[in-house]
Design an enzyme around this catalytic site. Structure first.
Site, mmCIF file in Angstrom:
data_model
loop_
_atom_site.group_PDB
_atom_site.id
_atom_site.type_symbol
_atom_site.label_atom_id
_atom_site.label_comp_id
_atom_site.label_asym_id
_atom_site.label_seq_id
_atom_site.Cartn_x
_atom_site.Cartn_y
_atom_site.Cartn_z
ATOM 1 N N ASP A 138 57.097 -0.970 50.629
ATOM 2 C CA ASP A 138 58.415 -1.576 50.865
ATOM 3 C C ASP A 138 58.806 -2.430 49.659
ATOM 4 O OD1 ASP A 138 58.490 -0.511 53.400
ATOM 5 O OD2 ASP A 138 58.291 -2.411 54.457
ATOM 6 N N ARG A 189 62.470 5.825 48.648
ATOM 7 C CA ARG A 189 63.360 5.495 49.763
ATOM 8 C C ARG A 189 64.483 4.640 49.179
ATOM 9 N NH1 ARG A 189 60.749 1.315 53.521
ATOM 10 N NH2 ARG A 189 59.394 3.026 54.118
HETATM 11 P P1 FDA Z 1 75.018 -1.237 56.862
HETATM 12 O O1 FDA Z 1 74.389 -2.580 56.894
HETATM 13 O O2 FDA Z 1 76.294 -1.062 56.125
HETATM 14 O O3 FDA Z 1 75.193 -0.735 58.351
HETATM 15 C C1 FDA Z 1 75.848 0.477 58.688
HETATM 16 C C2 FDA Z 1 75.896 0.579 60.209
HETATM 17 O O4 FDA Z 1 74.554 0.675 60.718
HETATM 18 C C3 FDA Z 1 76.448 -0.650 60.915
HETATM 19 O O5 FDA Z 1 77.849 -0.589 60.998
HETATM 20 C C4 FDA Z 1 75.767 -0.574 62.263
HETATM 21 O O6 FDA Z 1 76.383 0.394 63.075
HETATM 22 C C5 FDA Z 1 74.395 -0.058 61.914
HETATM 23 N N1 FDA Z 1 73.442 -1.159 61.679
HETATM 24 C C6 FDA Z 1 72.924 -1.554 60.479
HETATM 25 N N2 FDA Z 1 72.060 -2.571 60.659
HETATM 26 C C7 FDA Z 1 72.043 -2.849 61.980
HETATM 27 C C8 FDA Z 1 71.348 -3.801 62.771
HETATM 28 N N3 FDA Z 1 70.508 -4.674 62.250
HETATM 29 N N4 FDA Z 1 71.583 -3.804 64.111
HETATM 30 C C9 FDA Z 1 72.412 -2.904 64.679
HETATM 31 N N5 FDA Z 1 73.108 -1.982 63.961
HETATM 32 C C10 FDA Z 1 72.920 -1.948 62.640
HETATM 33 N N6 FDA Z 1 65.375 -3.186 52.949
HETATM 34 C C11 FDA Z 1 64.705 -3.737 51.919
HETATM 35 O O7 FDA Z 1 65.215 -4.648 51.262
HETATM 36 N N7 FDA Z 1 63.448 -3.272 51.611
HETATM 37 C C12 FDA Z 1 62.863 -2.253 52.280
HETATM 38 O O8 FDA Z 1 61.728 -1.860 51.956
HETATM 39 C C13 FDA Z 1 63.572 -1.663 53.364
HETATM 40 N N8 FDA Z 1 63.034 -0.646 54.097
HETATM 41 C C14 FDA Z 1 63.817 0.008 55.018
HETATM 42 C C15 FDA Z 1 63.348 1.154 55.659
HETATM 43 C C16 FDA Z 1 64.178 1.879 56.504
HETATM 44 C C17 FDA Z 1 63.669 3.115 57.163
HETATM 45 C C18 FDA Z 1 65.522 1.440 56.729
HETATM 46 C C19 FDA Z 1 66.468 2.217 57.593
HETATM 47 C C20 FDA Z 1 65.978 0.293 56.134
HETATM 48 C C21 FDA Z 1 65.136 -0.450 55.298
HETATM 49 N N9 FDA Z 1 65.583 -1.620 54.699
HETATM 50 C C22 FDA Z 1 64.856 -2.169 53.666
HETATM 51 C C23 FDA Z 1 66.792 -2.315 55.220
HETATM 52 C C24 FDA Z 1 68.058 -1.965 54.433
HETATM 53 O O9 FDA Z 1 68.007 -2.556 53.169
HETATM 54 C C25 FDA Z 1 69.317 -2.459 55.176
HETATM 55 O O10 FDA Z 1 69.266 -3.852 55.276
HETATM 56 C C26 FDA Z 1 69.531 -1.872 56.537
HETATM 57 O O11 FDA Z 1 69.181 -0.528 56.574
HETATM 58 C C27 FDA Z 1 71.009 -1.977 56.958
HETATM 59 O O12 FDA Z 1 71.803 -1.277 56.067
HETATM 60 P P2 FDA Z 1 72.504 0.138 56.372
HETATM 61 O O13 FDA Z 1 72.207 1.038 55.246
HETATM 62 O O14 FDA Z 1 72.139 0.618 57.699
HETATM 63 O O15 FDA Z 1 74.045 -0.147 56.243
#
Ligand code: FDA
Length: 312
Positions: A138, A189
């Site tokens: 991560d 990732r």
């Molecule tokens: P965005 O935040 O724009 O969200 C898009 C949509 O997704 C929202 O409108 C909502 O519908 C849904 N959503 C997102 N977050 C939600 C929540 N908490 N609760 C409910 N709904 C939610 N980060 C990092 O800094 N280091 C890492 O190693 C990782 N590893 C990692 C692994 C995996 C498998 C995932 C999916 C994510 C990570 N992350 C991470 C976290 C990543 O950086 C990010 O903070 C989250 O994925 C939220 O961003 P989105 O891309 O979903 O988009």
């Protein structure tokens, strides 16, 4: 000008850093945290993997814990991570584990100069390789990016095909980092980024982060590398599907990764469409920091937490 998302995130993560708030949330919000965390025990997480597998979704096991400062604690985390492989061995399911280098001693230098995180990562990867498992490192907050990428390079050279890492689209530096890793043909990732970062290192605007996210995914795919598209952003997911189709990139070159408990409908839809989907399954007692980051991602989650805490 700061965007609403940024102000919201910095407020929540700022409040979350307060010890009184932490104690209150720890004592009252476990029932709410269970939406995002599979349980406190490894057995809970293994059960979650099996349930997801029945629905055609793979699991990524993540023992919660980070920023460890004692050698003993880092070694205990390492033993507990090794226990994941013991628990999964013989189940005939893919074994995929995510670790944080700060959890296993990245901040600790042993007498003689060896980095404890690197030493423990080697133990974990040796076990993973023997089981044909995969380990993702991560990515944490920005002061750790240099050392994490450097350690990833070392480990990817020693354990090719067994280890990947994460790049964060909110950092200005990330495209340069991606290019610099290209010689390794790395499994990466791509995430937007979950930490509170200053404008000196990270895009303050969500539009810029989203744009950079697409750019990174497309560039990594175009370079012929395996790409884990880790996001719940449906517009981005649709764009990646289209991009891959138009560019003749096979589905075997990428997968979608989402977090346990978030957009379960979307996870299922993607799996039903035939894409490889993996859900990141956190478990363990150290759920507070992870939970705070999930709350900071979405304003609607605050009322969900408050309602849960009032119910007790
Ligand atoms: P965005 O935040 O724009 O969200 C898009 C949509 O997704 C929202 O409108 C909502 O519908 C849904 N959503 C997102 N977050 C939600 C929540 N908490 N609760 C409910 N709904 C939610 N980060 C990092 O800094 N280091 C890492 O190693 C990782 N590893 C990692 C692994 C995996 C498998 C995932 C999916 C994510 C990570 N992350 C991470 C976290 C990543 O950086 C990010 O903070 C989250 O994925 C939220 O961003 P989105 O891309 O979903 O988009």
């Amino acid at each position: 000008m700061q965007s609403f998302d940024r102000i919201y995130r910095s407020t929540i993560l700022g409040v979350a850093g307060n010890k009184t708030v932490e104690n209150l949330v720890r004592s009252r919000a476990w029932s709410v945290a269970q939406r995002f965390v599979a349980g406190e025990q490894l057995a809970d997480a293994v059960r979650a993997v099996e349930e997801l597998e029945r629905r055609g979704i793979h699991g990524i096991l993540d023992l919660l814990g980070e920023m460890v400062t004692s050698e003993q604690e880092a070694n205990t985390f390492t033993e507990n991570i090794l226990a994941i492989f013991d628990a999964m061995e013989g189940r005939e399911l893919p074994i995929y584990v995510s670790i944080k280098l700060s959890q296993i001693g990245q901040d600790i230098t042993l007498p003689g100069g060896e980095n404890l995180g690197l030493r423990n990562a080697r133990r974990i990867l040796a076990r993973a390789r023997a089981l044909n498992a995969f380990v993702a490192l991560d990515m944490e907050d920005h002061p750790r990016v240099d050392i994490t990428l450097e350690q990833f390079r070392t480990l990817a050279t020693e354990f090719p095909g067994t280890v990947g890492t994460v790049l964060q689209a909110y950092l200005y530096r990330t495209e340069a980092d991606r290019k610099a890793l290209d010689d390794l043909k790395p499994n990466l990732r791509i995430v937007k980024g979950a930490y509170l970062e200053p404008e000196t290192v990270a895009y303050p605007s969500k539009t810029d982060v989203d744009m950079n996210y697409r750019r990174l995914v497309y560039a990594h795919l175009k370079a012929g590398n395996y790409t884990c598209v880790a996001s719940h952003d449906e517009r981005i997911i649709e764009d990646v599907k289209l991009f891959a189709e138009k560019s003749g990139i096979p589905r075997s070159q990428f997968e979608f990764q989402l977090l346990y408990g978030i957009r379960r409908d979307l996870q299922q839809k993607l799996a039903d469409e035939g894409y490889t989907v993996r859900a990141y399954i956190p478990y363990g007692r150290d759920w507070y920091a992870y939970f705070s980051r999930r709350i900071a991602e979405r304003p609607a989650n605050v009322s969900f937490v408050l309602r849960g805490m009032l119910k007790g």
